[in-house]
Design an enzyme around this catalytic site. Structure first.
Site, PDB file in Angstrom:
ATOM      1  N   ARG A 138      11.436   5.524  -7.951  1.00  0.00           N
ATOM      2  CA  ARG A 138      10.327   4.643  -8.363  1.00  0.00           C
ATOM      3  C   ARG A 138       9.903   4.906  -9.808  1.00  0.00           C
ATOM      4  O   ARG A 138       9.174   4.121 -10.369  1.00  0.00           O
ATOM      5  CB  ARG A 138       9.138   4.802  -7.404  1.00  0.00           C
ATOM      6  CG  ARG A 138       9.409   4.199  -6.034  1.00  0.00           C
ATOM      7  CD  ARG A 138       8.273   4.420  -5.069  1.00  0.00           C
ATOM      8  NE  ARG A 138       8.125   5.817  -4.709  1.00  0.00           N
ATOM      9  CZ  ARG A 138       7.171   6.295  -3.907  1.00  0.00           C
ATOM     10  NH1 ARG A 138       6.293   5.483  -3.389  1.00  0.00           N
ATOM     11  NH2 ARG A 138       7.120   7.572  -3.620  1.00  0.00           N
ATOM     12  N   LYS A 154       0.910  -7.442  -3.015  1.00  0.00           N
ATOM     13  CA  LYS A 154       0.228  -6.142  -3.101  1.00  0.00           C
ATOM     14  C   LYS A 154       0.038  -5.783  -4.575  1.00  0.00           C
ATOM     15  O   LYS A 154       0.903  -6.064  -5.398  1.00  0.00           O
ATOM     16  CB  LYS A 154       1.124  -5.088  -2.433  1.00  0.00           C
ATOM     17  CG  LYS A 154       0.600  -3.678  -2.481  1.00  0.00           C
ATOM     18  CD  LYS A 154       1.601  -2.702  -1.858  1.00  0.00           C
ATOM     19  CE  LYS A 154       2.564  -2.141  -2.890  1.00  0.00           C
ATOM     20  NZ  LYS A 154       3.527  -1.195  -2.336  1.00  0.00           N
ATOM     21  N   ARG A 187      -0.982  -2.391  -7.057  1.00  0.00           N
ATOM     22  CA  ARG A 187      -1.255  -0.955  -7.081  1.00  0.00           C
ATOM     23  C   ARG A 187      -1.850  -0.603  -8.442  1.00  0.00           C
ATOM     24  O   ARG A 187      -1.284  -0.979  -9.474  1.00  0.00           O
ATOM     25  CB  ARG A 187       0.045  -0.165  -6.869  1.00  0.00           C
ATOM     26  CG  ARG A 187      -0.201   1.322  -6.636  1.00  0.00           C
ATOM     27  CD  ARG A 187       1.105   2.096  -6.622  1.00  0.00           C
ATOM     28  NE  ARG A 187       1.899   1.918  -5.424  1.00  0.00           N
ATOM     29  CZ  ARG A 187       1.778   2.660  -4.320  1.00  0.00           C
ATOM     30  NH1 ARG A 187       0.878   3.613  -4.274  1.00  0.00           N
ATOM     31  NH2 ARG A 187       2.564   2.450  -3.284  1.00  0.00           N
ATOM     32  N   ASP A 190      10.125  -2.351   4.787  1.00  0.00           N
ATOM     33  CA  ASP A 190       9.974  -1.848   3.418  1.00  0.00           C
ATOM     34  C   ASP A 190      11.115  -0.873   3.123  1.00  0.00           C
ATOM     35  O   ASP A 190      11.761  -0.385   4.043  1.00  0.00           O
ATOM     36  CB  ASP A 190       8.616  -1.140   3.262  1.00  0.00           C
ATOM     37  CG  ASP A 190       8.074  -1.255   1.840  1.00  0.00           C
ATOM     38  OD1 ASP A 190       8.829  -1.656   0.941  1.00  0.00           O
ATOM     39  OD2 ASP A 190       6.888  -0.928   1.630  1.00  0.00           O
ATOM     40  N   SER A 242       5.990   6.140   2.269  1.00  0.00           N
ATOM     41  CA  SER A 242       5.701   7.455   1.689  1.00  0.00           C
ATOM     42  C   SER A 242       4.364   7.943   2.248  1.00  0.00           C
ATOM     43  O   SER A 242       4.314   8.586   3.283  1.00  0.00           O
ATOM     44  CB  SER A 242       5.721   7.342   0.165  1.00  0.00           C
ATOM     45  OG  SER A 242       5.529   8.601  -0.408  1.00  0.00           O
TER      46      SER A 242
HETATM   47  C1  R5P Z   1       6.649   0.152  -3.380  1.00  0.00           C
HETATM   48  O1  R5P Z   1       6.736  -0.875  -4.013  1.00  0.00           O
HETATM   49  C2  R5P Z   1       7.590   0.540  -2.279  1.00  0.00           C
HETATM   50  O2  R5P Z   1       8.427  -0.510  -1.894  1.00  0.00           O
HETATM   51  C3  R5P Z   1       6.833   1.047  -1.080  1.00  0.00           C
HETATM   52  O3  R5P Z   1       6.086  -0.008  -0.525  1.00  0.00           O
HETATM   53  C4  R5P Z   1       5.889   2.155  -1.470  1.00  0.00           C
HETATM   54  O4  R5P Z   1       6.452   2.971  -2.421  1.00  0.00           O
HETATM   55  C5  R5P Z   1       5.499   2.944  -0.273  1.00  0.00           C
HETATM   56  O5  R5P Z   1       4.598   3.948  -0.661  1.00  0.00           O
HETATM   57  P1  R5P Z   1       3.326   4.278   0.210  1.00  0.00           P
HETATM   58  O6  R5P Z   1       3.815   4.474   1.622  1.00  0.00           O
HETATM   59  O7  R5P Z   1       2.782   5.544  -0.398  1.00  0.00           O
HETATM   60  O8  R5P Z   1       2.381   3.131   0.087  1.00  0.00           O
END
Ligand code: R5P
Length: 294
Positions: free
Chosen positions: A95, A192, A194, A219, A223
């Site tokens: 990422r 979404k 962030r 997804d 995480s």
């Molecule tokens: C982000 O764009 C990824 O596709 C996942 O949705 C994200 O990294 C998941 O991270 P977390 O579980 O901490 O929200």
């Protein structure tokens, strides 16, 4: 027996064994000792000169430790005269593939350089976060998709009622489309956002009627569980009968499982790129298929 050898990295022993069985490739003997301070000592106990070796080592948490083990093992095998191929089923730092805010390190670029410097000729991963990130590597790299296998598994193990596949953000909309094609379901993507400084997530609502319907959130990784939890809360509010959270990489840190349960997730299903009790789908056939085609 095939021409390939498989070197099991300490983070991926089961997956390496599955791959060696599928390729009918001998497993290289790799011994690892973990010291109390967190360092590891790795020893290769086989003649590897002029052999083509596939190292299997996922870089899930502790990410830096697993990464150093991957680099150390690759370096040793190259030094001993082997041709080294790396399978990194979950690629940590994927990422961090661009400078989101001024001054940030593009850590994936650093890792790409390190991999090359230890003699890795080719790297294969599974469902990399963004395909564009592969451009940071100056040697051949490939990302296999586990999405059809995940969808097949979920279809075969559930009696789904009026299923709808859901992406928690637009970044995963290609994935949800591929998933829904196998499941033969409708699909929808949430939007979404962030906050890059705080990591805070907000998910925009949609006008949906999900009464009596089973929903499957898909997804690349879960995480901390924040993204899927936000999405699950909305699905519940819209009347979803059942919520399955499916992902390739079950990183599951920081109380993610509790967060998902509290948000209304009934079941978590993932692949074995990261070992866990939720890792039901074996990705070794995808990886074996890639090496059989080389
Ligand atoms: C982000 O764009 C990824 O596709 C996942 O949705 C994200 O990294 C998941 O991270 P977390 O579980 O901490 O929200």
């Amino acid at each position: 027996m095939s021409d390939w050898l498989v070197a099991p990295g300490p983070a991926s022993l089961d997956l390496a064994a599955n791959l060696s069985a599928k390729l009918r490739a001998k497993l290289v003997t790799v011994e690892t000792i973990d010291f109390p301070d967190g360092e590891s000592k790795i020893r290769v106990d086989d003649d590897v000169r002029n052999k083509k070796i596939i190292i299997v080592q996922s870089t899930y948490p502790p990410v830096d430790k697993h990464l150093v083990q991957l680099l150390s093992l690759s370096h040793k095998l190259s030094e001993e005269g082997a041709e080294v191929y790396a399978v990194v089923p979950y690629l940590g730092y994927a990422r961090q593939d661009k400078e989101f805010m001024n001054g940030e390190v593009v850590t994936l670029g650093v890792i790409a350089r390190l991999m090359r410097s230890v003699g890795i000729k080719r790297m294969v991963t599974v469902d990399i976060h963004s395909i564009k990130a592969l451009g940071l590597f100056s040697f051949p790299v490939y990302s296999c998709s586990s999405i059809p296998l995940l969808a097949e598994y979920i279809r075969a193990h559930n009696e789904l009622q009026k299923p709808i596949s859901v992406s928690p953000d637009f970044g995963s909309s290609n994935r949800v489309e591929a998933f829904a094609a196998v499941l033969k379901s409708e699909f929808v993507s949430f939007k979404k956002k962030r906050d890059r400084a705080t990591g805070e997530i907000s998910t925009e609502d949609q006008n949906l009627n999900l009464h009596g319907r089973d929903t499957i959130i898909i997804d690349d990784m879960i995480s901390t569980g924040g993204s899927v939890a936000k999405c699950a809360q909305l699905l519940r509010q819209h009347g979803a009968r059942r919520i399955i959270a499916a992902c390739t990489h079950p990183v599951l840190v920081g109380g993610a499982v509790d967060k998902l349960r509290q948000a209304g997730v009934d079941e978590i299903i993932a692949t074995n790129t990261i070992p866990s009790k939720y890792s039901k789908v074996d990705v070794s056939p995808l990886i074996a298929n890639y090496f059989e085609m080389l």
